[in-house]
Write a protein that holds these residues in place. Structure first.
Motif, short mmCIF file in Angstrom:
data_model
loop_
_atom_site.label_atom_id
_atom_site.label_comp_id
_atom_site.label_asym_id
_atom_site.label_seq_id
_atom_site.Cartn_x
_atom_site.Cartn_y
_atom_site.Cartn_z
N MET A 186 25.08 -33.51 27.09
CA MET A 186 26.65 -33.47 26.52
C MET A 186 26.28 -34.98 24.83
SD MET A 186 29.42 -34.61 29.13
CE MET A 186 30.93 -33.55 28.49
N GLN A 187 25.38 -35.05 24.82
CA GLN A 187 25.35 -35.83 23.76
C GLN A 187 25.32 -35.15 22.38
OE1 GLN A 187 22.33 -38.90 24.28
NE2 GLN A 187 23.03 -40.15 26.05
N THR A 188 25.92 -35.62 21.62
CA THR A 188 25.80 -35.26 19.74
C THR A 188 23.94 -35.53 18.89
OG1 THR A 188 27.25 -36.97 19.04
CG2 THR A 188 27.63 -35.23 19.98
N GLY A 189 23.24 -34.63 18.09
CA GLY A 189 22.38 -35.63 17.75
C GLY A 189 22.55 -37.18 17.11
N ALA A 190 23.97 -37.19 16.52
CA ALA A 190 24.17 -38.75 15.81
C ALA A 190 24.02 -39.61 17.37
CB ALA A 190 25.34 -38.75 15.09
N TYR A 191 25.01 -38.83 18.31
CA TYR A 191 25.23 -40.15 19.46
C TYR A 191 23.23 -40.56 19.83
CZ TYR A 191 26.85 -42.30 23.19
OH TYR A 191 27.51 -43.05 24.98
N ALA A 192 23.17 -39.39 20.37
CA ALA A 192 21.66 -39.26 20.89
C ALA A 192 20.50 -40.06 19.97
CB ALA A 192 20.57 -38.05 21.19
N ARG A 193 20.76 -39.89 18.19
CA ARG A 193 20.25 -40.94 17.52
C ARG A 193 20.52 -42.50 17.53
NH1 ARG A 193 20.74 -37.63 13.58
NH2 ARG A 193 18.82 -36.47 14.20
N ALA A 194 21.18 -42.97 17.71
CA ALA A 194 21.92 -44.31 17.79
C ALA A 194 21.47 -44.98 18.89
CB ALA A 194 23.76 -44.27 17.86
N VAL A 195 21.77 -43.95 20.10
CA VAL A 195 20.91 -44.98 21.99
C VAL A 195 19.08 -44.36 21.55
CG1 VAL A 195 20.91 -43.73 24.13
CG2 VAL A 195 22.35 -43.46 23.31
N THR A 196 18.52 -44.03 21.22
CA THR A 196 16.83 -43.77 20.82
C THR A 196 16.52 -45.59 20.22
OG1 THR A 196 17.25 -41.40 21.01
CG2 THR A 196 15.08 -42.72 20.30
N LEU A 197 17.19 -45.51 18.88
CA LEU A 197 17.39 -46.76 17.81
C LEU A 197 17.82 -48.01 18.59
CD1 LEU A 197 18.56 -45.20 14.80
CD2 LEU A 197 15.94 -45.85 15.47
N ALA A 241 32.23 -42.86 13.55
CA ALA A 241 32.29 -41.87 12.97
C ALA A 241 31.44 -40.71 14.25
CB ALA A 241 31.98 -41.61 11.60
N ALA A 242 30.26 -41.25 14.72
CA ALA A 242 30.17 -40.34 15.50
C ALA A 242 30.50 -40.30 16.85
CB ALA A 242 28.20 -41.48 15.89
N MET A 243 31.07 -41.49 17.44
CA MET A 243 31.60 -41.39 18.42
C MET A 243 33.10 -40.55 18.71
SD MET A 243 30.64 -42.92 20.81
CE MET A 243 31.94 -42.86 22.07
N ALA A 244 33.64 -40.53 16.80
CA ALA A 244 34.92 -38.94 16.98
C ALA A 244 34.57 -37.87 17.41
CB ALA A 244 35.48 -39.27 15.80
N GLU A 245 32.96 -37.39 16.18
CA GLU A 245 32.42 -36.35 16.61
C GLU A 245 31.95 -35.84 18.35
OE1 GLU A 245 28.24 -34.32 14.59
OE2 GLU A 245 27.60 -36.64 15.67
N GLN A 246 31.44 -37.61 18.85
CA GLN A 246 30.83 -37.13 20.62
C GLN A 246 31.55 -37.07 21.36
OE1 GLN A 246 27.79 -37.62 21.94
NE2 GLN A 246 28.88 -36.07 23.12
N LEU A 247 33.20 -36.65 20.66
CA LEU A 247 34.56 -36.74 22.22
C LEU A 247 34.91 -35.66 21.93
CD1 LEU A 247 35.78 -40.97 22.74
CD2 LEU A 247 34.02 -39.52 23.72
N ASP A 248 34.16 -35.34 20.57
CA ASP A 248 35.07 -34.25 20.23
C ASP A 248 34.11 -33.12 20.92
OD1 ASP A 248 37.38 -34.85 18.24
OD2 ASP A 248 36.32 -34.59 16.53
N HIS A 249 33.10 -33.23 21.36
CA HIS A 249 32.06 -32.21 21.68
C HIS A 249 32.50 -32.30 23.29
CE1 HIS A 249 28.64 -29.99 22.36
NE2 HIS A 249 28.46 -31.25 23.19
#
Length: 277
Positions: free
Chosen positions: A112-123, A173-181
């Motif tokens: 379910m992850q967006t790119g921005a969320y996945a990038r933050a988790v990986t980093l 911003a990344a979390m808003a996008e993730q939850l919208d997704h």
């Protein structure tokens, strides 16, 4: 590595298998019977649709007397996988599952992850990683998620602990996008998501994630993961226990409607926070 390239290398494995099987004068059903899988499975291996487990590759070597070529090829292909060694088989099973049930206690599931969320988790896990490594991880995660939008997509049930919604991974911003997704997945009926509220207190699965998978032509499996490792479970008694655990979690969640409202409300809160920073 992109999904298309991954498919190509496993098609090479399949071509090799077909060549050796036919050279031995065996039908798919005959070879399947000798390595303890169905003939249909052998056909899927040869088409590159399914990837055999290592023990199956070893049995194929023994039956076809290949001197270990399928084990060696399997290991080389696994080495090319963008996934951790303990997760590779899980990613392959997700692609053929008819139903997937997940419980995520702290982080949004990879599917379910967006790119921005996945990038933050990986980093967060690999703070010194090169950009190419991070992007490979993000791409492989987004590639996995394509199964939710295909014509043969699985039923996808998710229990999110409220902590996964309230932890601002990647910033507002990344979390808003993730939850919208996530909300879009729910509204498109590609996922059924319920939230386990923090007020529920102690719950049936207190450590790590839990994933259950069902298939059209094989027994169900369970997968549990903690910070540094994961375990794929196929013992029927253990899988049944995992299914019971998931049922106990589900009865403690909010309704689907209340869960969606909570997710959309949190997204709006994050959006307001992002606009003021």
């Amino acid at each position: 590595m992109a999904r298309g390239k991954r498919q190509d290398v496993w098609e090479f494995f399949g071509d090799l298998l077909k060549e050796h099987r036919e050279g031995a004068g065996l039908s798919q059903g005959e070879l399947g019977g000798r390595v303890f899988v169905s003939g249909a499975y052998i056909g899927l291996f040869e088409q590159g649709i399914r990837k055999p487990q290592l023990d199956v590759a070893k049995r194929i070597d023994e039956v076809l007397q290949t001197g270990g070529i399928f084990e060696r090829t399997w290991r080389k292909l696994i080495d090319k996988s963008p996934y951790a060694s303990y997760f590779h088989a899980v990613a392959e099973l997700e692609a053929v599952a008819t139903k997937i049930c997940e419980f995520a206690p702290t982080v949004v599931p990879g599917l379910m992850q967006t790119g921005a969320y996945a990038r933050a988790v990986t980093l967060a896990v690999h703070p010194f990683a090169a950009d190419a490594y991070v992007e490979e991880k993000v791409t492989s995660r987004l590639d996995r998620a394509q199964i939710l939008q295909g014509t043969t997509r699985p039923e996808y049930w998710v229990i999110l602990h409220e902590n996964a919604i309230l932890t601002p991974v990647g910033g507002p911003a990344a979390m808003a996008e993730q939850l919208d997704h996530i909300a879009a997945l729910i509204r498109n009926r590609w996922a059924l998501v319920t939230v386990l509220p923090r007020e529920a207190g102690a719950h049936a699965h207190m450590t790590g994630t839990l994933k259950l998978m069902e298939f059209e032509d094989q027994p169900p499996t369970a997968y549990t993961e903690t910070e540094f490792s994961g375990t794929l479970l196929d013992d029927p008694a253990v899988v049944k226990q995992a299914q019971r655990t998931y049922d106990l979690l589900r009865v403690a969640t909010l309704s689907p409607e209340a869960s969606l409202a909570l997710i959309e409300s949190a997204a709006e809160d994050y959006r307001r926070c992002a606009s003021t920073t």
